[in-house]
Design a protein around this motif. Structure first.
Motif, PDB file in Angstrom:
ATOM      1  N   THR A 167      12.962 -21.270  20.302  1.00 30.14           N
ATOM      2  CA  THR A 167      13.451 -21.983  19.173  1.00 30.14           C
ATOM      3  C   THR A 167      14.889 -21.499  18.288  1.00 30.14           C
ATOM      4  N   GLY A 168      14.599 -19.996  18.961  1.00 22.69           N
ATOM      5  CA  GLY A 168      15.931 -18.652  18.231  1.00 22.69           C
ATOM      6  C   GLY A 168      16.680 -18.342  18.818  1.00 22.69           C
ATOM      7  N   ILE A 169      16.959 -18.781  20.411  1.00 24.08           N
ATOM      8  CA  ILE A 169      17.904 -18.821  20.981  1.00 24.08           C
ATOM      9  C   ILE A 169      18.971 -19.602  20.783  1.00 24.08           C
ATOM     10  N   PRO A 170      19.335 -20.398  20.299  1.00 24.70           N
ATOM     11  CA  PRO A 170      20.592 -21.381  20.906  1.00 24.70           C
ATOM     12  C   PRO A 170      21.544 -20.789  18.746  1.00 24.70           C
ATOM     13  N   PHE A 171      20.734 -20.949  18.473  1.00 27.92           N
ATOM     14  CA  PHE A 171      21.501 -19.813  17.296  1.00 27.92           C
ATOM     15  C   PHE A 171      21.807 -17.700  16.851  1.00 27.92           C
ATOM     16  N   SER A 172      20.750 -17.754  17.533  1.00 27.31           N
ATOM     17  CA  SER A 172      21.269 -16.366  17.945  1.00 27.31           C
ATOM     18  C   SER A 172      22.604 -16.229  18.845  1.00 27.31           C
ATOM     19  N   VAL A 173      22.729 -17.165  20.277  1.00 31.65           N
ATOM     20  CA  VAL A 173      23.846 -16.988  20.909  1.00 31.65           C
ATOM     21  C   VAL A 173      24.747 -17.637  20.265  1.00 31.65           C
ATOM     22  N   PHE A 174      24.823 -18.267  19.203  1.00 34.98           N
ATOM     23  CA  PHE A 174      25.670 -19.188  18.480  1.00 34.98           C
ATOM     24  C   PHE A 174      26.325 -17.475  17.830  1.00 34.98           C
ATOM     25  N   ILE A 175      25.811 -16.533  17.248  1.00 30.56           N
ATOM     26  CA  ILE A 175      26.812 -15.586  16.643  1.00 30.56           C
ATOM     27  C   ILE A 175      26.271 -14.423  16.544  1.00 30.56           C
ATOM     28  N   LEU A 176      26.222 -14.501  18.250  1.00 34.46           N
ATOM     29  CA  LEU A 176      26.359 -13.167  18.331  1.00 34.46           C
ATOM     30  C   LEU A 176      27.616 -13.149  19.650  1.00 34.46           C
ATOM     31  N   SER A 177      27.903 -14.345  20.205  1.00 34.36           N
ATOM     32  CA  SER A 177      28.459 -14.633  21.011  1.00 34.36           C
ATOM     33  C   SER A 177      29.903 -15.096  20.115  1.00 34.36           C
ATOM     34  N   ALA A 178      29.687 -14.851  19.376  1.00 34.74           N
ATOM     35  CA  ALA A 178      31.420 -14.837  18.345  1.00 34.74           C
ATOM     36  C   ALA A 178      31.792 -13.403  18.295  1.00 34.74           C
ATOM     37  N   TYR A 179      30.704 -12.399  17.585  1.00 35.13           N
ATOM     38  CA  TYR A 179      30.476 -10.618  17.404  1.00 35.13           C
ATOM     39  C   TYR A 179      30.775 -10.462  18.463  1.00 35.13           C
ATOM     40  N   PHE A 180      30.300 -10.619  19.973  1.00 30.43           N
ATOM     41  CA  PHE A 180      30.869  -9.849  21.127  1.00 30.43           C
ATOM     42  C   PHE A 180      32.091  -9.785  21.395  1.00 30.43           C
ATOM     43  N   ARG A 181      33.446 -11.345  20.925  1.00 30.13           N
ATOM     44  CA  ARG A 181      33.845 -11.966  21.523  1.00 30.13           C
ATOM     45  C   ARG A 181      35.170 -11.420  20.920  1.00 30.13           C
ATOM     46  N   GLN A 182      34.944 -10.414  20.141  1.00 29.87           N
ATOM     47  CA  GLN A 182      35.938  -9.914  19.163  1.00 29.87           C
ATOM     48  C   GLN A 182      36.077  -8.613  19.261  1.00 29.87           C
ATOM     49  N   LEU A 183      34.883  -7.813  20.297  1.00 36.27           N
ATOM     50  CA  LEU A 183      35.505  -6.274  20.485  1.00 36.27           C
ATOM     51  C   LEU A 183      36.132  -6.004  21.359  1.00 36.27           C
ATOM     52  N   PRO A 184      37.156  -4.844  20.862  1.00 43.54           N
ATOM     53  CA  PRO A 184      38.292  -4.376  22.234  1.00 43.54           C
ATOM     54  C   PRO A 184      37.567  -4.599  23.566  1.00 43.54           C
ATOM     55  N   VAL A 185      38.704  -4.653  24.083  1.00 40.37           N
ATOM     56  CA  VAL A 185      38.708  -4.753  25.350  1.00 40.37           C
ATOM     57  C   VAL A 185      38.603  -3.548  25.937  1.00 40.37           C
ATOM     58  N   ASP A 186      39.258  -2.698  25.050  1.00 39.60           N
ATOM     59  CA  ASP A 186      39.850  -1.066  25.606  1.00 39.60           C
ATOM     60  C   ASP A 186      38.616  -0.561  25.819  1.00 39.60           C
ATOM     61  N   LEU A 187      36.952  -0.424  24.921  1.00 36.34           N
ATOM     62  CA  LEU A 187      36.490   0.020  25.198  1.00 36.34           C
ATOM     63  C   LEU A 187      35.183  -0.146  26.196  1.00 36.34           C
ATOM     64  N   ALA A 188      35.327  -1.415  26.747  1.00 28.29           N
ATOM     65  CA  ALA A 188      34.811  -1.544  28.187  1.00 28.29           C
ATOM     66  C   ALA A 188      35.618  -0.892  29.068  1.00 28.29           C
ATOM     67  N   GLU A 189      36.604  -0.697  29.398  1.00 25.78           N
ATOM     68  CA  GLU A 189      37.416  -0.606  29.987  1.00 25.78           C
ATOM     69  C   GLU A 189      37.768   1.857  29.997  1.00 25.78           C
TER      70      GLU A 189
END
Length: 295
Positions: A167-189
């Motif tokens: 029951t908690g996964i849909p809301f959590s994925v919605f919030i966290l995916s928006a947050y991960f999407r905005q992280l700088p790509v340079d850090l991973a590279e």
């Protein structure tokens, strides 16, 4: 000099920029009064329950609103021991903490992939997770019960943990995916250039950056699960596995004339929620502010 003086007098500061308009003091005072009034309305019943839990029942009947003559924790001892609150409390802690941990871990992994990578089927997966926000889980209680019965998970803590986590996964994925999407790509590279693998980048680089969002989704899961009455009532049959909300029904029937013990039981049930909010308030505000800005 005359031009500068006139410019300063016409609302331009010494640096040539316009001065900021200050909010009228009356507006700030009105907002503060409204907020403090709301705080009083919310806290007044809780304070009354806490005070009455330390008073004898006869004194409560004689004077419903008043201060305790002396600090007395006998009602808490009675609720914790005779009313089996220790057992209900332990069940709630085990089930809710395990559910929130499992749901947050799965959601963080799924949100990281959906937020950082674009691949065939990623849009379908995102819609699949979001559809969980539109479909109430209680409407699926019959097939869910039959599924757990076939798996032998009815009347088990594990079965309830899996349901709560789902029951908690849909809301959590919605919030966290928006947050991960905005992280700088340079850090991973940069981490890849240093030889870090994908799991190392996720666990040591990206995950610490979304800590406020993780705290936010964890608290937003914890509160409804701690107060949930429906699923434990349907899925748990043994009294020794009951959670606090279900145990409260038996508790109110058995101690309906002992108001002091009733107030003590309510305080025990509510206290963990207050502690969680007090400890995680800063993280919740930071997470919500960041998430709203990134949506």
């Amino acid at each position: 000099m005359t031009a500068a003086t006139q410019a300063g007098g016409s609302g331009v500061d010494g640096g040539g920029g316009p001065q900021r308009r200050r909010r009228p003091s009356g507006t700030g005072a009105a907002i503060s009064i409204l907020l403090w009034g709301y705080v009083f309305i919310v806290l007044a019943p809780m304070v009354l329950i806490l005070l009455n839990s330390m008073r004898p029942t006869r004194q409560i009947f004689r004077e419903p609103i008043g201060l305790p003559e002396s600090i007395n924790f006998d009602s808490y001892v009675k609720a914790w021991g005779e009313a089996n609150f220790s057992e209900y409390f332990l069940n709630s802690v085990i089930i809710v903490v395990a559910s929130v941990t499992l749901a947050t871990a799965v959601s963080a992994l799924a949100a990281y992939i959906l937020g950082r990578y674009s691949f065939r089927g990623s849009t379908f997966l995102a819609i699949f997770f979001l559809s969980g926000l539109l479909l109430p889980f209680r409407l699926a209680i019959m097939p869910l019960f039959l599924l757990l019965q076939d798996l032998g998970l009815v009347d088990t803590r594990l079965g309830l943990i899996l349901v709560y986590a789902a029951t908690g996964i849909p809301f959590s994925v919605f919030i966290l995916s928006a947050y991960f999407r905005q992280l700088p790509v340079d850090l991973a590279e940069a981490a890849k250039m240093d030889g870090a693998g994908e799991y190392t980048i996720f666990g040591r680089v990206m995950l610490p950056l979304v800590r406020p969002a993780l705290a936010t989704v964890a608290v937003f899961q914890f509160v409804p699960l701690w107060n949930d009455f429906f699923f434990p009532l349907v899925l748990l049959r043994s009294q020794e596995k009951w959670t606090l909300p279900v145990g409260m029904t038996r508790f109110f029937g058995e101690f309906q004339t002992d108001w002091s013990t009733l107030f003590a039981g309510i305080t025990i049930t509510t206290l963990p929620l207050i502690i969680v909010f007090l400890l995680a308030t800063r993280q919740i505000i930071a997470g919500l502010t960041a998430v709203i800005g990134k949506l």
